[in-house]
Design an enzyme around this catalytic site. Structure first.
Site, PDB file in Angstrom:
ATOM      1  N   LEU A 140      -2.885  -5.496   3.775  1.00 42.59           N
ATOM      2  CA  LEU A 140      -3.058  -4.499   4.831  1.00 42.59           C
ATOM      3  C   LEU A 140      -4.289  -3.645   4.549  1.00 42.59           C
ATOM      4  CD1 LEU A 140      -2.163  -2.707   7.257  1.00 42.59           C
ATOM      5  CD2 LEU A 140      -0.746  -1.455   5.616  1.00 42.59           C
ATOM      6  N   TYR A 141      -4.396  -3.132   3.334  1.00 40.59           N
ATOM      7  CA  TYR A 141      -5.519  -2.264   2.989  1.00 40.59           C
ATOM      8  C   TYR A 141      -6.849  -3.013   3.126  1.00 40.59           C
ATOM      9  CZ  TYR A 141      -1.672   0.420   0.947  1.00 40.59           C
ATOM     10  OH  TYR A 141      -0.490   1.096   0.740  1.00 40.59           O
ATOM     11  N   ARG A 142      -6.896  -4.242   2.678  1.00 40.75           N
ATOM     12  CA  ARG A 142      -8.134  -5.024   2.828  1.00 40.75           C
ATOM     13  C   ARG A 142      -8.489  -5.196   4.304  1.00 40.75           C
ATOM     14  NH1 ARG A 142      -6.450  -9.123  -1.723  1.00 40.75           N
ATOM     15  NH2 ARG A 142      -7.458  -8.157  -3.512  1.00 40.75           N
TER      16      ARG A 142
END
Length: 187
Positions: A140-142
């Site tokens: 998600l963060y990427r």
């Protein structure tokens, strides 16, 4: 995170302190009673007092004198140089906690929380730490534009490796994955 019970008083104290930091912002996702499965969602005091908390996230403006900020600034400076540390952390929004119940993961809840949490922030960057593994959270963060600043970082008091990640603000627009389809009870 489901920490052991003996850690809860310490976690509570940390969260209370964080709530007093500059530019604190929190997001909670409450599922109204009767709207789907909440088998692992505790009853809560949602908007009408009858909802279930399924996720929350919060962050604040990072600055010197904060434990995580100072520790990470120094570690990034050692690994990548003082300029990199300043570029990423001198004017940062520190995302301290992001949690979604397992039964609600993969449905866009985390994505929506992250986008709302970081929307309109005046800081130049967002930074966070997450387990250094290929998890849903890290993917998600990427997808939001976060990259690794440090990998394999171990905070004192634990032997779990973390990744310190950073992204320029505003966060990149991520496209939510289609909702997962529930298999009918009879196949």
């Amino acid at each position: 995170m489901n920490p052991p019970g003996y850690q809860l008083p310490g976690r509570h104290s940390i969260m209370e302190r964080h709530a007093g930091y500059a530019a604190f912002r929190a997001i909670a996702v409450i599922q109204p009673a009767g709207n789907g499965s909440t088998e692992d969602a505790p009853a809560g005091n949602g908007p009408a007092g009858n909802g279930a908390l399924v996720g929350f996230a919060y962050g604040f403006h990072g600055e010197g004198g904060q434990w995580w900020h100072d520790l990470v600034c120094n570690a990034v400076a050692i690994a990548r140089g003082r300029q990199a540390s300043d570029d990423w952390l001198a004017d940062s929004f520190e995302i301290a906690e992001v949690h979604v119940l397992p039964s609600h993961q993969g449905r866009g809840t985390g994505l929506a929380m992250m986008q709302r949490l970081a929307a309109g922030r005046p800081e130049q960057t967002a930074v966070l730490s997450t387990m250094d593994a290929e998890t849903r959270a890290r993917r998600l963060y990427r997808g939001l534009g976060f990259t690794d600043l440090l990998a394999g970082f171990v905070f004192s008091g634990t032997d779990v490796p973390y990744a310190i990640m950073g992204a320029p603000l505003p966060l990149r627009e991520a496209t939510p994955r289609p909702p997962r389809l529930e298999r009918p009870s009879r196949w």
